[in-house]
Design a protein around this motif. Sequence first.
Motif, PDB file in Angstrom:
ATOM      1  N   VAL A 281       0.762  -1.256  -0.126  1.00 56.10           N
ATOM      2  CA  VAL A 281      -0.053  -0.184   0.188  1.00 56.10           C
ATOM      3  C   VAL A 281       0.978   1.371  -0.001  1.00 56.10           C
ATOM      4  CG1 VAL A 281      -1.714   1.196   1.209  1.00 56.10           C
ATOM      5  CG2 VAL A 281      -1.740  -1.085   1.112  1.00 56.10           C
ATOM      6  N   LEU A 282       2.087   1.223   0.837  1.00 54.60           N
ATOM      7  CA  LEU A 282       2.922   2.288   0.914  1.00 54.60           C
ATOM      8  C   LEU A 282       3.509   2.678  -0.548  1.00 54.60           C
ATOM      9  CD1 LEU A 282       4.702   2.060   4.148  1.00 54.60           C
ATOM     10  CD2 LEU A 282       3.119   3.791   3.495  1.00 54.60           C
ATOM     11  N   LYS A 283       4.029   1.525  -1.150  1.00 54.92           N
ATOM     12  CA  LYS A 283       4.255   1.765  -2.481  1.00 54.92           C
ATOM     13  C   LYS A 283       3.698   2.330  -3.621  1.00 54.92           C
ATOM     14  CE  LYS A 283       7.737  -2.087  -2.260  1.00 54.92           C
ATOM     15  NZ  LYS A 283       8.280  -3.427  -2.931  1.00 54.92           N
ATOM     16  N   THR A 284       2.168   1.999  -3.356  1.00 51.09           N
ATOM     17  CA  THR A 284       1.105   2.638  -4.256  1.00 51.09           C
ATOM     18  C   THR A 284       1.051   3.870  -3.876  1.00 51.09           C
ATOM     19  OG1 THR A 284      -0.132   0.394  -4.375  1.00 51.09           O
ATOM     20  CG2 THR A 284      -1.097   2.278  -5.019  1.00 51.09           C
ATOM     21  N   PHE A 285       0.906   4.376  -2.666  1.00 48.04           N
ATOM     22  CA  PHE A 285       0.883   5.633  -2.414  1.00 48.04           C
ATOM     23  C   PHE A 285       1.926   6.553  -2.861  1.00 48.04           C
ATOM     24  CE2 PHE A 285       2.179   8.697   1.054  1.00 48.04           C
ATOM     25  CZ  PHE A 285       1.137   9.733   0.885  1.00 48.04           C
ATOM     26  N   LEU A 286       3.297   5.880  -2.506  1.00 50.30           N
ATOM     27  CA  LEU A 286       4.568   6.517  -2.848  1.00 50.30           C
ATOM     28  C   LEU A 286       4.397   6.882  -4.675  1.00 50.30           C
ATOM     29  CD1 LEU A 286       7.310   7.647  -2.347  1.00 50.30           C
ATOM     30  CD2 LEU A 286       8.010   5.389  -2.689  1.00 50.30           C
TER      31      LEU A 286
ATOM     32  N   ILE B 173       6.596  11.919   0.489  1.00 47.17           N
ATOM     33  CA  ILE B 173       7.123  10.950  -0.605  1.00 47.17           C
ATOM     34  C   ILE B 173       8.529  10.549   0.064  1.00 47.17           C
ATOM     35  CG2 ILE B 173       8.632  10.765  -2.537  1.00 47.17           C
ATOM     36  CD1 ILE B 173       6.682  12.685  -3.876  1.00 47.17           C
ATOM     37  N   ALA B 174       9.407  11.493   0.969  1.00 42.86           N
ATOM     38  CA  ALA B 174      10.398  10.873   1.498  1.00 42.86           C
ATOM     39  C   ALA B 174      10.224  10.027   2.878  1.00 42.86           C
ATOM     40  CB  ALA B 174      11.203  12.117   1.973  1.00 42.86           C
ATOM     41  N   LEU B 175       9.087  10.536   3.534  1.00 39.22           N
ATOM     42  CA  LEU B 175       8.916   9.562   4.806  1.00 39.22           C
ATOM     43  C   LEU B 175       8.386   8.262   4.209  1.00 39.22           C
ATOM     44  CD1 LEU B 175       6.956  12.218   6.757  1.00 39.22           C
ATOM     45  CD2 LEU B 175       8.999  11.216   7.380  1.00 39.22           C
ATOM     46  N   ALA B 176       7.370   8.197   3.255  1.00 37.56           N
ATOM     47  CA  ALA B 176       6.869   6.731   2.704  1.00 37.56           C
ATOM     48  C   ALA B 176       8.098   5.946   2.202  1.00 37.56           C
ATOM     49  CB  ALA B 176       6.056   7.092   1.545  1.00 37.56           C
ATOM     50  N   ALA B 177       9.068   6.526   1.844  1.00 39.55           N
ATOM     51  CA  ALA B 177      10.132   5.743   1.245  1.00 39.55           C
ATOM     52  C   ALA B 177      11.075   5.214   2.072  1.00 39.55           C
ATOM     53  CB  ALA B 177      11.069   6.709  -0.007  1.00 39.55           C
ATOM     54  N   VAL B 178      11.577   6.148   3.144  1.00 41.14           N
ATOM     55  CA  VAL B 178      12.043   5.559   4.356  1.00 41.14           C
ATOM     56  C   VAL B 178      11.343   4.708   5.241  1.00 41.14           C
ATOM     57  CG1 VAL B 178      13.010   6.512   6.723  1.00 41.14           C
ATOM     58  CG2 VAL B 178      13.229   7.942   4.559  1.00 41.14           C
ATOM     59  N   GLN B 179      10.089   4.804   5.437  1.00 36.95           N
ATOM     60  CA  GLN B 179       9.411   3.673   6.092  1.00 36.95           C
ATOM     61  C   GLN B 179       9.343   2.264   5.268  1.00 36.95           C
ATOM     62  OE1 GLN B 179       5.377   4.567   7.174  1.00 36.95           O
ATOM     63  NE2 GLN B 179       4.980   2.820   8.369  1.00 36.95           N
ATOM     64  N   ILE B 180       9.213   2.405   4.157  1.00 37.27           N
ATOM     65  CA  ILE B 180       9.295   1.079   3.145  1.00 37.27           C
ATOM     66  C   ILE B 180      10.725   0.475   3.311  1.00 37.27           C
ATOM     67  CG2 ILE B 180       9.461   0.153   0.694  1.00 37.27           C
ATOM     68  CD1 ILE B 180       7.412   2.329   0.132  1.00 37.27           C
ATOM     69  N   CYS B 181      11.734   1.306   3.164  1.00 30.71           N
ATOM     70  CA  CYS B 181      13.013   0.685   3.514  1.00 30.71           C
ATOM     71  C   CYS B 181      13.148   0.121   5.019  1.00 30.71           C
ATOM     72  CB  CYS B 181      14.153   1.801   3.100  1.00 30.71           C
ATOM     73  SG  CYS B 181      14.340   2.229   1.407  1.00 30.71           S
ATOM     74  N   TRP B 182      12.813   0.730   5.898  1.00 33.96           N
ATOM     75  CA  TRP B 182      12.757   0.491   7.267  1.00 33.96           C
ATOM     76  C   TRP B 182      12.124  -0.930   7.182  1.00 33.96           C
ATOM     77  CZ3 TRP B 182      14.339   4.791  10.797  1.00 33.96           C
ATOM     78  CH2 TRP B 182      14.631   4.268  12.124  1.00 33.96           C
ATOM     79  N   ILE B 183      10.788  -0.942   7.012  1.00 30.56           N
ATOM     80  CA  ILE B 183      10.046  -2.196   6.932  1.00 30.56           C
ATOM     81  C   ILE B 183      10.743  -3.389   6.309  1.00 30.56           C
ATOM     82  CG2 ILE B 183       7.996  -3.560   6.403  1.00 30.56           C
ATOM     83  CD1 ILE B 183       6.774  -0.457   6.701  1.00 30.56           C
ATOM     84  N   LYS B 184      11.475  -3.106   5.293  1.00 29.75           N
ATOM     85  CA  LYS B 184      12.101  -4.300   4.656  1.00 29.75           C
ATOM     86  C   LYS B 184      13.378  -4.777   5.410  1.00 29.75           C
ATOM     87  CE  LYS B 184      11.003  -3.040  -0.290  1.00 29.75           C
ATOM     88  NZ  LYS B 184      11.337  -2.640  -1.663  1.00 29.75           N
ATOM     89  N   ARG B 185      14.001  -3.786   5.898  1.00 30.75           N
ATOM     90  CA  ARG B 185      15.293  -4.138   6.524  1.00 30.75           C
ATOM     91  C   ARG B 185      14.962  -4.740   8.099  1.00 30.75           C
ATOM     92  NH1 ARG B 185      19.095   0.717   8.654  1.00 30.75           N
ATOM     93  NH2 ARG B 185      17.275   0.953   9.999  1.00 30.75           N
ATOM     94  N   VAL B 186      13.942  -4.430   8.834  1.00 35.94           N
ATOM     95  CA  VAL B 186      13.453  -5.184  10.078  1.00 35.94           C
ATOM     96  C   VAL B 186      12.947  -6.691   9.501  1.00 35.94           C
ATOM     97  CG1 VAL B 186      11.831  -5.143  11.782  1.00 35.94           C
ATOM     98  CG2 VAL B 186      12.767  -3.099  11.109  1.00 35.94           C
TER      99      VAL B 186
END
Length: 285
Positions: free
Chosen positions: A77-82, A238-251
């Motif tokens: 969903v975040l990727k779609t939003f981004l 956009i930056a917040l969504a991208a950072v959250q996606i990267c953080w979720i993937k890393r976790v």
Amino acid sequence: MRGYRGIKYTLFILCYFFWVVSSILIAVGIYAKIAKEKDVVDTLTVDPALLLIVVGSAMFLITFLGCFGALRNATCVLKTFLSILVLVLLLQVAAGVVGYLFTDTMMERTERLMMKAVVRYREDQDLENAIDFIQKKFQCCGVQNYRDWSQNLYFQCSDSNPSLEACGVPFSCCVLQQNQTVLNTMCGYGMQQQEDASASEDVFTAGCLQTIVSWTRTNLLLVGGLTAGLLLLEVCMIALAAVQICWIKRVRAQEEEESAGRRQDRKDSYWYPAFTDFNDQWSEG
């Protein structure tokens, strides 16, 4: 984790704010649409109520995706939003560049759109109120000048026009006289038949198109600041969504590694004791 939570809830709060704004736009648009008469204009470009509903619905959908994705850590969903936000940002920048490079063409199209609104004045109460507000706010009348109102059926200046408002202009074109307390809605009657110098004493004679352009140039800092602020908010989201996606993937990658390590430890615990007992028995023998 504190940094991640800050990013997550900042994105959620921003999306929630715009989600509430979009809900208000939709509610106002629907109310205005229902309150209208049945025989009204249903064109997006000249129907303020329909425009509010369309813009509000688009904002509602986009910001809902942002709220849901941020709160539920849903990367899809975040990727779609981004992706949608990036597309909107690119379209806005492209529109600005095109408007700057093709100023004359944009002015011609804007003039045609405003003239269409003048022609359909009286057909839509919301459109009528919008035009009246603009003419009062910018102290202008018509598109190029006050005689543009002859394009409207009610204000058309011809002998065959039976309207009482023939050769006139709307009351929103009238100059507010000093010490005037009661609004004279008939102040614009017959003004198209007068010369500019004579008419300028009672109504605004300058057109709204050039008046608005002049106001924009005069207040360029304000307009630029508001535009830059909106674009900055979009870039921030956009930056917040991208950072959250990267953080979720890393976790999730770390969790998968830890899970794989635990599974390997369990497998080792099944085999190693057996080999240990066998070696002890071999040593005793």
